[in-house]
Design a protein around this motif. Sequence first.
Motif, PDB file in Angstrom:
ATOM      1  N   ARG A 182       0.982  -1.134  -0.040  1.00 29.77           N
ATOM      2  CA  ARG A 182       0.097   0.129  -0.021  1.00 29.77           C
ATOM      3  C   ARG A 182       0.765   1.427   0.086  1.00 29.77           C
ATOM      4  N   MET A 183       2.100   1.188   0.408  1.00 26.25           N
ATOM      5  CA  MET A 183       3.048   2.302   0.557  1.00 26.25           C
ATOM      6  C   MET A 183       4.078   2.232  -0.765  1.00 26.25           C
ATOM      7  N   GLY A 184       3.785   1.462  -1.652  1.00 26.90           N
ATOM      8  CA  GLY A 184       4.864   1.269  -2.624  1.00 26.90           C
ATOM      9  C   GLY A 184       5.784   0.614  -2.661  1.00 26.90           C
ATOM     10  N   GLY A 185       6.001  -0.498  -1.536  1.00 27.30           N
ATOM     11  CA  GLY A 185       7.088  -1.463  -1.322  1.00 27.30           C
ATOM     12  C   GLY A 185       6.778  -2.520  -2.009  1.00 27.30           C
ATOM     13  N   VAL A 186       7.741  -3.469  -2.547  1.00 29.07           N
ATOM     14  CA  VAL A 186       7.725  -4.744  -3.015  1.00 29.07           C
ATOM     15  C   VAL A 186       8.132  -5.693  -2.221  1.00 29.07           C
ATOM     16  N   PRO A 187       6.932  -6.189  -1.278  1.00 20.84           N
ATOM     17  CA  PRO A 187       7.406  -7.448  -0.488  1.00 20.84           C
ATOM     18  C   PRO A 187       7.958  -8.644  -1.205  1.00 20.84           C
ATOM     19  N   GLN A 188       8.688  -9.443  -0.446  1.00 17.11           N
ATOM     20  CA  GLN A 188       9.500 -10.699  -0.990  1.00 17.11           C
ATOM     21  C   GLN A 188       9.191 -11.576   0.437  1.00 17.11           C
ATOM     22  N   ASN A 189       8.829 -12.879   0.199  1.00 20.16           N
ATOM     23  CA  ASN A 189       8.829 -13.812   1.151  1.00 20.16           C
ATOM     24  C   ASN A 189       9.804 -14.777   0.749  1.00 20.16           C
ATOM     25  N   ILE A 190      10.900 -14.753   1.722  1.00 26.25           N
ATOM     26  CA  ILE A 190      12.077 -15.627   1.417  1.00 26.25           C
ATOM     27  C   ILE A 190      12.424 -16.334   2.868  1.00 26.25           C
ATOM     28  N   PRO A 191      12.655 -17.609   2.853  1.00 25.81           N
ATOM     29  CA  PRO A 191      13.077 -18.413   3.983  1.00 25.81           C
ATOM     30  C   PRO A 191      14.264 -17.904   4.666  1.00 25.81           C
ATOM     31  N   GLY A 192      14.172 -18.075   6.080  1.00 30.34           N
ATOM     32  CA  GLY A 192      15.386 -17.571   6.599  1.00 30.34           C
ATOM     33  C   GLY A 192      16.801 -17.871   6.220  1.00 30.34           C
ATOM     34  N   GLY A 193      16.802 -19.133   5.803  1.00 28.78           N
ATOM     35  CA  GLY A 193      18.133 -19.565   5.543  1.00 28.78           C
ATOM     36  C   GLY A 193      18.651 -18.851   4.239  1.00 28.78           C
ATOM     37  N   GLU A 194      17.842 -18.235   3.383  1.00 31.43           N
ATOM     38  CA  GLU A 194      18.122 -17.890   1.930  1.00 31.43           C
ATOM     39  C   GLU A 194      18.212 -16.211   2.098  1.00 31.43           C
ATOM     40  N   ILE A 195      18.052 -15.480   3.003  1.00 28.89           N
ATOM     41  CA  ILE A 195      17.937 -14.131   3.133  1.00 28.89           C
ATOM     42  C   ILE A 195      19.280 -13.619   2.912  1.00 28.89           C
ATOM     43  N   TYR A 196      20.236 -13.915   3.365  1.00 34.22           N
ATOM     44  CA  TYR A 196      21.791 -13.266   3.469  1.00 34.22           C
ATOM     45  C   TYR A 196      22.032 -13.201   1.896  1.00 34.22           C
ATOM     46  N   GLN A 197      21.973 -14.471   1.084  1.00 33.89           N
ATOM     47  CA  GLN A 197      22.453 -14.393  -0.147  1.00 33.89           C
ATOM     48  C   GLN A 197      21.769 -13.499  -1.193  1.00 33.89           C
ATOM     49  N   ALA A 198      20.428 -13.124  -0.735  1.00 33.66           N
ATOM     50  CA  ALA A 198      19.393 -12.389  -1.748  1.00 33.66           C
ATOM     51  C   ALA A 198      19.780 -10.968  -1.251  1.00 33.66           C
ATOM     52  N   LEU A 199      20.102 -10.686  -0.125  1.00 32.25           N
ATOM     53  CA  LEU A 199      20.710  -9.225   0.196  1.00 32.25           C
ATOM     54  C   LEU A 199      21.965  -9.020   0.020  1.00 32.25           C
ATOM     55  N   GLU A 200      22.738  -9.999  -0.171  1.00 29.58           N
ATOM     56  CA  GLU A 200      24.379  -9.701  -0.635  1.00 29.58           C
ATOM     57  C   GLU A 200      24.244  -9.508  -1.902  1.00 29.58           C
ATOM     58  N   LYS A 201      23.523 -10.203  -2.626  1.00 26.98           N
ATOM     59  CA  LYS A 201      23.665 -10.120  -4.365  1.00 26.98           C
ATOM     60  C   LYS A 201      22.824  -8.961  -4.841  1.00 26.98           C
ATOM     61  N   GLY A 202      22.005  -8.213  -3.929  1.00 23.06           N
ATOM     62  CA  GLY A 202      21.183  -7.205  -4.296  1.00 23.06           C
ATOM     63  C   GLY A 202      19.812  -7.518  -4.862  1.00 23.06           C
ATOM     64  N   THR A 203      19.422  -8.867  -4.926  1.00 23.51           N
ATOM     65  CA  THR A 203      18.220  -9.052  -5.294  1.00 23.51           C
ATOM     66  C   THR A 203      17.061  -8.403  -4.588  1.00 23.51           C
ATOM     67  N   ILE A 204      17.469  -8.167  -3.325  1.00 26.36           N
ATOM     68  CA  ILE A 204      16.412  -7.420  -2.492  1.00 26.36           C
ATOM     69  C   ILE A 204      17.243  -6.341  -1.720  1.00 26.36           C
ATOM     70  N   ASP A 205      16.384  -5.215  -1.531  1.00 27.42           N
ATOM     71  CA  ASP A 205      17.196  -3.991  -0.883  1.00 27.42           C
ATOM     72  C   ASP A 205      17.177  -3.851   0.657  1.00 27.42           C
ATOM     73  N   ALA A 206      16.442  -4.547   1.249  1.00 26.62           N
ATOM     74  CA  ALA A 206      16.457  -4.744   2.544  1.00 26.62           C
ATOM     75  C   ALA A 206      15.718  -6.231   3.097  1.00 26.62           C
ATOM     76  N   ALA A 207      16.028  -6.337   4.192  1.00 29.82           N
ATOM     77  CA  ALA A 207      15.428  -7.521   4.913  1.00 29.82           C
ATOM     78  C   ALA A 207      15.237  -7.636   6.479  1.00 29.82           C
ATOM     79  N   GLU A 208      14.105  -8.195   6.862  1.00 28.91           N
ATOM     80  CA  GLU A 208      13.874  -8.264   8.357  1.00 28.91           C
ATOM     81  C   GLU A 208      14.024  -9.835   8.509  1.00 28.91           C
ATOM     82  N   TRP A 209      14.448 -10.314   9.839  1.00 29.09           N
ATOM     83  CA  TRP A 209      14.248 -11.645  10.323  1.00 29.09           C
ATOM     84  C   TRP A 209      13.534 -11.573  11.779  1.00 29.09           C
ATOM     85  N   VAL A 210      14.414 -11.350  12.644  1.00 34.45           N
ATOM     86  CA  VAL A 210      13.945 -11.455  14.134  1.00 34.45           C
ATOM     87  C   VAL A 210      14.273 -10.341  14.983  1.00 34.45           C
ATOM     88  N   GLY A 211      15.610 -10.389  15.255  1.00 35.06           N
ATOM     89  CA  GLY A 211      16.151  -9.561  16.258  1.00 35.06           C
ATOM     90  C   GLY A 211      17.787  -9.389  16.257  1.00 35.06           C
TER      91      GLY A 211
END
Length: 360
Positions: free
Chosen positions: A187-216
């Motif tokens: 609703r605010m113009g973002g593009v959500p990505q639903n990625i399992p925890g074990g795959e987030i780092y690679q996506a963020l490192e390669k620039g496939t995504i611009d930001a990521a949240e997990w837990v803390g």
Amino acid sequence: MDRRSLIKNAGIGSVLAAGVAPAVVHAQSAIRWRLASSFPKSLDTIFGAADTFAKSVKDMSGGKFEVSVHAAGELMPAFGVVDGVQQGTIECAHTAPYYFFGKDECFALGCAIPFGLNSRQMTAWMYEGNGLKLMREFYAKYNMINFPGGNTGAQMGGWFRKEIKSVADLKGLKFRIGGFAGRVLERMGGVPQNIPGGEIYQALEKGTIDAAEWVGPYDDQKLGFNKVAPFYYYPGWWEGGPQLDFFINQKAYDALTPEYKAIVEAAASKAHVTMQARYDALNPTALKQLVGAGTKLRPFPNDVMNASFKAAMTVYSELNAKNESWKKIYADYDKFRADQNLWFRFTEMSFDRFMQSQKL
């Protein structure tokens, strides 16, 4: 004469005639279940809740009831565990229900929704409100029963390559965000990505995504997000108190003796309490270490928070109009949240605000 002596000195016919066979059979029956987790073993906090559950079941049953725990990808993909339980491929799973909001938005209510209940309030709704009753009615459609299986507490807002100064910075942002919150981000113009925890780092490192949240901090440090994104935002307004669940195939659960059902419930409760205790104990040190290593800690701007809240309430209103199950469960959830916020305003918030102002 005790049962063991009776069995030793009498034939099985005599035992059956004496009417004690059912208890003996129950005491001697051995059960083996398989549990599929949605998380990697490296995350000892969130994956560890399943280990806690399995160990407790084994200990309380004297080793007669064993649950083997399998990390995401071993038996099935992280996001395939509900299908596995529903179809009876596995007896149980440990997961975040909101991963499956694509099946029905009500799954999110069993875990966390933006600007929802915090962890204590969620536990109160489940155990002392109508939460368990309502969610179990819903999960019955999927041939499964749920038991609360942990909570992370309020989460961080995630890691960003670039600073977020206003709502405008969210437009076009490819953001790995957990479950249902993506509906609000859109609703605010973002593009959500639903990625399992074990795959987030690679996506963020390669620039496939611009930001990521997990837990803390504790989990995020383990996953190394600080190495590929400098800005760390808070709070995770979409996860004020996300509850994990043990989903159990209804047929497998119904086949248990009353004693084993009680063991399952007690083991899940222990895992539920232990998981958040670990997060609360481990996050402070991890946050200090992250900041000490150069992480740039930032609060979300007020306009982001306000716009997110407005967007979330709009989404809920729309769902009330088109999803009858959502309307029924959310009505109870919404009332409970209002009462809890009134109570916390005078107690928890006032106490916490004062304590945070002290230099301890």
